[in-house]
Design an enzyme around this catalytic site. Structure first.
Site, PDB file in Angstrom:
ATOM      1  N   SER A  20       0.826  -1.208   0.000  1.00 13.92           N
ATOM      2  CA  SER A  20       0.000   0.000   0.000  1.00 13.92           C
ATOM      3  C   SER A  20       0.862   1.262   0.000  1.00 13.92           C
ATOM      4  O   SER A  20       0.626   2.202  -0.761  1.00 13.92           O
ATOM      5  CB  SER A  20      -0.920   0.007   1.224  1.00 13.92           C
ATOM      6  OG  SER A  20      -1.830  -1.062   1.181  1.00 13.92           O
ATOM      7  N   ARG A  24       1.665   4.338  -3.008  1.00 15.09           N
ATOM      8  CA  ARG A  24       1.438   5.743  -2.675  1.00 15.09           C
ATOM      9  C   ARG A  24       2.718   6.558  -2.788  1.00 15.09           C
ATOM     10  O   ARG A  24       2.690   7.723  -3.222  1.00 15.09           O
ATOM     11  CB  ARG A  24       0.840   5.850  -1.268  1.00 15.09           C
ATOM     12  CG  ARG A  24      -0.628   5.380  -1.212  1.00 15.09           C
ATOM     13  CD  ARG A  24      -1.050   5.033   0.214  1.00 15.09           C
ATOM     14  NE  ARG A  24      -2.485   4.767   0.342  1.00 15.09           N
ATOM     15  CZ  ARG A  24      -3.069   3.613   0.010  1.00 15.09           C
ATOM     16  NH1 ARG A  24      -2.340   2.621  -0.480  1.00 15.09           N
ATOM     17  NH2 ARG A  24      -4.374   3.447   0.178  1.00 15.09           N
ATOM     18  N   GLY A  90      -5.039  -3.668  -8.485  1.00 17.91           N
ATOM     19  CA  GLY A  90      -6.276  -2.964  -8.192  1.00 17.91           C
ATOM     20  C   GLY A  90      -6.032  -1.672  -7.446  1.00 17.91           C
ATOM     21  O   GLY A  90      -6.638  -0.637  -7.745  1.00 17.91           O
ATOM     22  N   ASP A 315      -7.424  -8.170   3.643  1.00 14.52           N
ATOM     23  CA  ASP A 315      -6.553  -9.007   2.817  1.00 14.52           C
ATOM     24  C   ASP A 315      -6.038 -10.238   3.554  1.00 14.52           C
ATOM     25  O   ASP A 315      -5.459 -11.132   2.942  1.00 14.52           O
ATOM     26  CB  ASP A 315      -5.352  -8.197   2.316  1.00 14.52           C
ATOM     27  CG  ASP A 315      -5.750  -7.181   1.262  1.00 14.52           C
ATOM     28  OD1 ASP A 315      -6.717  -7.451   0.517  1.00 14.52           O
ATOM     29  OD2 ASP A 315      -5.093  -6.130   1.175  1.00 14.52           O
ATOM     30  N   LYS A 342     -12.280  -9.049  -4.778  1.00 11.58           N
ATOM     31  CA  LYS A 342     -10.833  -8.850  -4.799  1.00 11.58           C
ATOM     32  C   LYS A 342     -10.287  -9.457  -6.099  1.00 11.58           C
ATOM     33  O   LYS A 342     -10.987  -9.566  -7.088  1.00 11.58           O
ATOM     34  CB  LYS A 342     -10.206  -9.473  -3.551  1.00 11.58           C
ATOM     35  CG  LYS A 342     -10.512  -8.719  -2.271  1.00 11.58           C
ATOM     36  CD  LYS A 342      -9.761  -7.407  -2.249  1.00 11.58           C
ATOM     37  CE  LYS A 342      -9.866  -6.687  -0.914  1.00 11.58           C
ATOM     38  NZ  LYS A 342      -9.033  -5.464  -0.892  1.00 11.58           N
ATOM     39  N   ARG A 388      -2.916 -14.423  -2.866  1.00  8.37           N
ATOM     40  CA  ARG A 388      -3.175 -14.720  -1.452  1.00  8.37           C
ATOM     41  C   ARG A 388      -3.832 -16.090  -1.279  1.00  8.37           C
ATOM     42  O   ARG A 388      -3.587 -16.778  -0.292  1.00  8.37           O
ATOM     43  CB  ARG A 388      -4.018 -13.614  -0.825  1.00  8.37           C
ATOM     44  CG  ARG A 388      -3.306 -12.269  -0.847  1.00  8.37           C
ATOM     45  CD  ARG A 388      -3.883 -11.276   0.121  1.00  8.37           C
ATOM     46  NE  ARG A 388      -3.373  -9.950  -0.158  1.00  8.37           N
ATOM     47  CZ  ARG A 388      -2.178  -9.489   0.221  1.00  8.37           C
ATOM     48  NH1 ARG A 388      -1.363 -10.291   0.899  1.00  8.37           N
ATOM     49  NH2 ARG A 388      -1.775  -8.278  -0.086  1.00  8.37           N
TER      50      ARG A 388
END
Length: 431
Positions: A20, A24, A90, A315, A342, A388
């Site tokens: 994440s 960013r 995504g 997640d 997901k 995952r």
């Protein structure tokens, strides 16, 4: 790829950089003016797709060494020459759409077959309310989509689902919108965007309200480059830690794990299940608290996971389900319908995979219940290319009576390059 019953696992490893925060850091570095040095960037396929995207939007992007990158931003996104292909990312595509919406450019976003199945209107609808325009060459709500940005106005948005992706897209667009953007979250979602915007010089307000909180951002604030240190990803750290919890005699430490309270719901749940899980060497890195997390083999018992915890561990439900297979009693997971949209329908795939391995599972529309006991294994699990799902079943195979095989392990590289090597270094038998 197959996992076989393992001897006691032991060792000290470092989690790959948080996905994440990696997305960013690249996007804000490209929106800012100046040179952003990034240390600890996750070099998985998803993040590399975002790196290529911001380069296409006009930033200079250089890899200096393992996890060390430099992004030189020129004060905003420029018109790209071609389609922005986000691969399987995504998070990448939704955040990039938000950022790009603030600039007077026209760009087409696309992705792989899996990403083309994921809903996009949850993000494009609020961006359209701000003034961005979207055209869907094919099925509406699915990639590809063409965005025309610029001339945005602020909105007040109330989240109907706890989603950091939607919130972040609105805030990134809001950087270049007229007025004050507000996002109300009845259930707080991960706050990496708010924290990182502040690091890049923006003023972001977070006000408590009942329930949840309200985030505010005034448009027109310039972003200034800043160094970013990316801590270890708790979602990735979960896999070696889970293996230690279920393989008898094991003790594994994962160093440098992010401990943001909006990301540690899995650790809290494991402790409620009786896990021997400890944290040492707490410190700050990249504006986030990090620590070294140690897991030891534990006698687990089933619990009811509070639905309002979902935002902090959405997640991690696949690996929670895998560990719940070895717990005494039932582990009830509800309020997690988001898992169905997901990279795959993760509820359906985890239920099917666990059942194929001899585990009792009851599937519901918004969740499932796993009742633990002896795990037979001995199955080939369909993953639909979901990283995952693949890693969770491989971890399951380390403690099952018979080997467990996953059909499409290649996608593991999207979030956890080096997964097999790291696990093998702990004496896990995966190959």
């Amino acid at each position: 790829m197959t996992a076989r019953r393992a001897p006691a696992l032991s060792g000290v490893v470092r989690a790959p950089g948080d996905k994440s925060m990696s997305h960013r850091a690249l996007i804000l570095g490209a929106m800012a003016t100046g040179v952003t040095g990034i240390d600890g960037l996750l070099e998985g396929d998803d993040v590399l797709a975002t790196a290529r995207a911001v380069e296409a939007f006009g930033a200079d992007v250089e890899r200096l060494g393992e996890g060390r990158w430099r992004v030189t931003g020129h004060g905003g996104f420029r018109q790209p020459a071609g389609v922005i292909d986000c691969g399987n990312a995504g998070t990448g595509v939704r955040l990039l759409m938000g950022a790009a919406a603030g600039y007077p450019i026209t760009v087409t976003f696309d992705g792989d077959a899996s990403l083309r199945q994921r809903p996009m209107k949850r993000v494009t609808a609020p961006l359209a309310a701000m003034g961005a325009r979207f055209q869907w060459p094919g099925e509406e709500d699915r990639l590809p989509v063409t965005l025309t940005g610029g001339g945005l106005s602020a909105i007040d948005h109330v989240q109907s689902v706890a989603s950091a992706q939607i919130k972040s897209a609105i805030l990134l667009a809001g950087v270049n919108a007229a007025g004050v953007v507000t996002v109300a979250e009845p259930v707080p979602s991960r706050d990496h965007t708010e924290r990182m915007l502040r690091a890049f010089g923006a003023e972001v307000g977070v006000l408590p309200q009942e329930p949840g909180w309200r985030i505010t951002l005034t448009g027109g604030q310039p972003l200034t480059a800043t160094p970013v240190s990316v801590p270890g990803d708790p979602s990735s750290a979960a896999f070696p830690l889970a293996a230690a919890l279920i393989v008898p005699g094991s003790e594994v430490t994962v160093e440098g794990v992010m401990l943001n309270p909006l990301r540690t719901g899995l650790f809290e749940t494991w402790r409620e299940m009786g896990a021997d899980l400890t944290v040492s060497n707490r410190r700050m890195a990249g504006g986030e608290e990090v620590g070294d997390v140690t897991a030891r083999h534990s006698k687990l018992h089933g619990v009811v996971v509070p639905p309002d915890r979902a935002a902090s561990m959405i997640d991690e439900y696949p690996i929670l389900a895998a560990t719940a297979a070895f717990a005494d009693g039932a582990t009830v997971m509800r309020g997690i319908g988001e898992m169905r949209v997901k990279e795959s329908d993760r509820i359906a795939l985890m239920a099917a995979g666990l059942q194929a391995c001899g585990v009792a599972v009851e599937e519901e529309a918004e969740g499932f219940t796993v009742t633990g006991g002896p795990v037979r294994g001995g199955a080939t699990v369909t993953t639909h290319g979901d990283h995952r799902i693949a890693m969770s079943h491989l971890v399951l195979g380390l403690a099952a009576a018979e080997p467990v095989t996953v059909d499409e392990p290649g996608m593991i590289a999207t979030s956890f390059p080096g997964f097999v090597e790291l696990m093998s270094g702990l004496e896990a038998e995966i190959g």
